[in-house]
Design a protein around this motif. Structure first.
Motif, PDB file in Angstrom:
ATOM      1  N   ALA A  36       0.838  -1.203   0.000  1.00 62.34           N
ATOM      2  CA  ALA A  36       0.000   0.000   0.000  1.00 62.34           C
ATOM      3  C   ALA A  36       0.869   1.247   0.000  1.00 62.34           C
ATOM      4  CB  ALA A  36      -0.902   0.013   1.231  1.00 62.34           C
ATOM      5  N   ALA A  37       0.405   2.270  -0.699  1.00 63.74           N
ATOM      6  CA  ALA A  37       1.061   3.581  -0.673  1.00 63.74           C
ATOM      7  C   ALA A  37       0.005   4.642  -0.969  1.00 63.74           C
ATOM      8  CB  ALA A  37       2.191   3.665  -1.692  1.00 63.74           C
ATOM      9  N   GLN A  38       0.250   5.839  -0.484  1.00 62.12           N
ATOM     10  CA  GLN A  38      -0.666   6.935  -0.796  1.00 62.12           C
ATOM     11  C   GLN A  38      -0.534   7.292  -2.272  1.00 62.12           C
ATOM     12  OE1 GLN A  38      -0.082  10.570   1.407  1.00 62.12           O
ATOM     13  NE2 GLN A  38      -2.165  11.276   0.990  1.00 62.12           N
ATOM     14  N   ALA A  39      -1.657   7.524  -2.921  1.00 59.13           N
ATOM     15  CA  ALA A  39      -1.667   7.829  -4.355  1.00 59.13           C
ATOM     16  C   ALA A  39      -0.902   9.111  -4.643  1.00 59.13           C
ATOM     17  CB  ALA A  39      -3.105   7.951  -4.844  1.00 59.13           C
ATOM     18  N   SER A  40      -0.275   9.158  -5.806  1.00 58.93           N
ATOM     19  CA  SER A  40       0.429  10.344  -6.311  1.00 58.93           C
ATOM     20  C   SER A  40       1.604  10.751  -5.434  1.00 58.93           C
ATOM     21  CB  SER A  40      -0.546  11.521  -6.477  1.00 58.93           C
ATOM     22  OG  SER A  40      -1.601  11.184  -7.338  1.00 58.93           O
ATOM     23  N   THR A  41       2.286   9.765  -4.847  1.00 56.58           N
ATOM     24  CA  THR A  41       3.457  10.037  -4.025  1.00 56.58           C
ATOM     25  C   THR A  41       4.681   9.372  -4.650  1.00 56.58           C
ATOM     26  OG1 THR A  41       3.103   8.083  -2.649  1.00 56.58           O
ATOM     27  CG2 THR A  41       2.086  10.158  -1.913  1.00 56.58           C
ATOM     28  N   ILE A  42       5.862   9.776  -4.180  1.00 59.50           N
ATOM     29  CA  ILE A  42       7.073   9.117  -4.656  1.00 59.50           C
ATOM     30  C   ILE A  42       7.110   7.666  -4.197  1.00 59.50           C
ATOM     31  CG2 ILE A  42       8.459  11.204  -4.887  1.00 59.50           C
ATOM     32  CD1 ILE A  42       9.710  10.600  -2.184  1.00 59.50           C
ATOM     33  N   GLN A  43       6.443   7.379  -3.092  1.00 60.55           N
ATOM     34  CA  GLN A  43       6.405   5.990  -2.618  1.00 60.55           C
ATOM     35  C   GLN A  43       5.572   5.110  -3.541  1.00 60.55           C
ATOM     36  OE1 GLN A  43       5.787   8.621  -0.461  1.00 60.55           O
ATOM     37  NE2 GLN A  43       7.666   8.554   0.761  1.00 60.55           N
ATOM     38  N   SER A  44       4.442   5.595  -4.011  1.00 57.99           N
ATOM     39  CA  SER A  44       3.618   4.782  -4.912  1.00 57.99           C
ATOM     40  C   SER A  44       4.347   4.557  -6.231  1.00 57.99           C
ATOM     41  CB  SER A  44       2.248   5.434  -5.149  1.00 57.99           C
ATOM     42  OG  SER A  44       2.366   6.672  -5.826  1.00 57.99           O
ATOM     43  N   ALA A  45       5.054   5.582  -6.714  1.00 56.76           N
ATOM     44  CA  ALA A  45       5.823   5.421  -7.954  1.00 56.76           C
ATOM     45  C   ALA A  45       6.934   4.396  -7.777  1.00 56.76           C
ATOM     46  CB  ALA A  45       6.400   6.771  -8.380  1.00 56.76           C
ATOM     47  N   HIS A  46       7.560   4.401  -6.611  1.00 62.23           N
ATOM     48  CA  HIS A  46       8.631   3.444  -6.365  1.00 62.23           C
ATOM     49  C   HIS A  46       8.091   2.017  -6.324  1.00 62.23           C
ATOM     50  CE1 HIS A  46      12.388   1.798  -4.862  1.00 62.23           C
ATOM     51  NE2 HIS A  46      11.692   1.167  -3.925  1.00 62.23           N
ATOM     52  N   VAL A  47       6.998   1.811  -5.601  1.00 65.31           N
ATOM     53  CA  VAL A  47       6.417   0.460  -5.525  1.00 65.31           C
ATOM     54  C   VAL A  47       6.087  -0.044  -6.922  1.00 65.31           C
ATOM     55  CG1 VAL A  47       4.465  -0.913  -4.693  1.00 65.31           C
ATOM     56  CG2 VAL A  47       5.524   0.778  -3.189  1.00 65.31           C
ATOM     57  N   ALA A  48       5.506   0.811  -7.758  1.00 67.14           N
ATOM     58  CA  ALA A  48       5.126   0.411  -9.116  1.00 67.14           C
ATOM     59  C   ALA A  48       6.333   0.012  -9.944  1.00 67.14           C
ATOM     60  CB  ALA A  48       4.366   1.546  -9.792  1.00 67.14           C
ATOM     61  N   SER A  49       7.501   0.567  -9.606  1.00 66.75           N
ATOM     62  CA  SER A  49       8.709   0.276 -10.383  1.00 66.75           C
ATOM     63  C   SER A  49       9.419  -1.002  -9.948  1.00 66.75           C
ATOM     64  CB  SER A  49       9.689   1.449 -10.279  1.00 66.75           C
ATOM     65  OG  SER A  49      10.294   1.494  -8.988  1.00 66.75           O
ATOM     66  N   THR A  50       9.003  -1.580  -8.815  1.00 68.90           N
ATOM     67  CA  THR A  50       9.735  -2.717  -8.262  1.00 68.90           C
ATOM     68  C   THR A  50       9.205  -4.072  -8.691  1.00 68.90           C
ATOM     69  OG1 THR A  50       8.330  -2.835  -6.287  1.00 68.90           O
ATOM     70  CG2 THR A  50      10.276  -1.374  -6.192  1.00 68.90           C
ATOM     71  N   GLY A  51       8.012  -4.118  -9.252  1.00 65.14           N
ATOM     72  CA  GLY A  51       7.399  -5.397  -9.575  1.00 65.14           C
ATOM     73  C   GLY A  51       6.423  -5.876  -8.530  1.00 65.14           C
TER      74      GLY A  51
END
Length: 235
Positions: free
Chosen positions: A127-142
């Protein structure tokens, strides 16, 4: 946009501003210790104290406006307030939409937290808050990303078993981990520090706040404030 909560910082006007001009500072009001609403419904936290001091040093009259995170940049560019001061990390993607001051924190760690050890955050449901650098990072990891509108919802999703872990700013998670069964799993450093965001047409206003941030770095008061609120990223 949800209803606006306004609180006035009683500060002096600059000679270059008209008597009716007020700088509106937009924040989320839901991300302690950076910003939150206190028991009186007023904006509080590190960024409230910081913003009030920056306005004082820039000789500006300021008021505070709260806005949901997912629309915080669109409502800046549409004119609902004049600056964002909301724990927003400086990223290349955001710089295509807004202009930032220099950072008022160094890049500080984000952290994964879960209910048990051994979670592989690269393949887990996170889980990550939408539109954050954390959500972008999770999406990039697989990993499988599940986005939520607020940081509190990301934590609740882990606690309910809906997801395996949450990725958020470590400063936000520290008191939650201390008070619940959540535990830290891994740390990552993302973004270029946290700064104030402005419309691209507001260079003069941005410059006033940039100079005020620089003066707080020079006299050590910014580091003192970061220490007070137990935020990593000192200069």
């Amino acid at each position: 946009m949800k209803s606006l909560i306004l609180t006035t910082a009683a500060l002096a006007l600059t000679a270059g501003m008209g008597m009716a001009d007020t700088v509106r500072l937009g924040t989320e009001g839901a991300y302690p210790p950076y910003n939150f609403l206190n028991d009186n419904g007023e904006v509080d936290g590190f960024e409230r104290e910081l913003g009030d001091e920056l306005c004082k040093r820039a000789e500006l009259t300021c008021e505070w406006v709260t806005n949901d995170w997912d629309s915080i940049i669109p409502n800046l560019t549409s004119g609902n307030y004049d600056a964002i001061i909301a724990g927003m990390s400086i990223t290349a993607e955001r710089e295509e939409l807004v202009d930032f001051t220099q950072g008022y924190t160094q890049p500080s760690p984000s952290a994964y937290a879960g209910m048990s050890e051994g979670v592989d955050v690269k393949t887990a449901v996170v889980a990550a808050q939408a539109s954050t650098i954390q959500s972008a990072h999770v999406a990039s990891t697989g990993a499988t990303l599940v986005e939520f509108a607020t940081p509190d919802e990301t934590v609740a999703a882990v606690q309910s078993g809906e997801v395996d872990a949450v990725l958020s700013d470590k400063d936000f998670l520290i008191p939650i981990v201390a008070e619940t069964e959540l535990m830290f799993l891994e740390e990552v450093r993302l973004g270029g520090g946290i700064g104030m965001a402005f419309r691209e047409s507001d260079d003069e206003l941005r410059g006033k706040f940039d100079a005020a941030i620089a003066s707080m770095k020079e006299d050590g008061s910014l580091n003192d404030m970061l220490d007070k609120w137990e935020i990593e990223g000192k200069f």
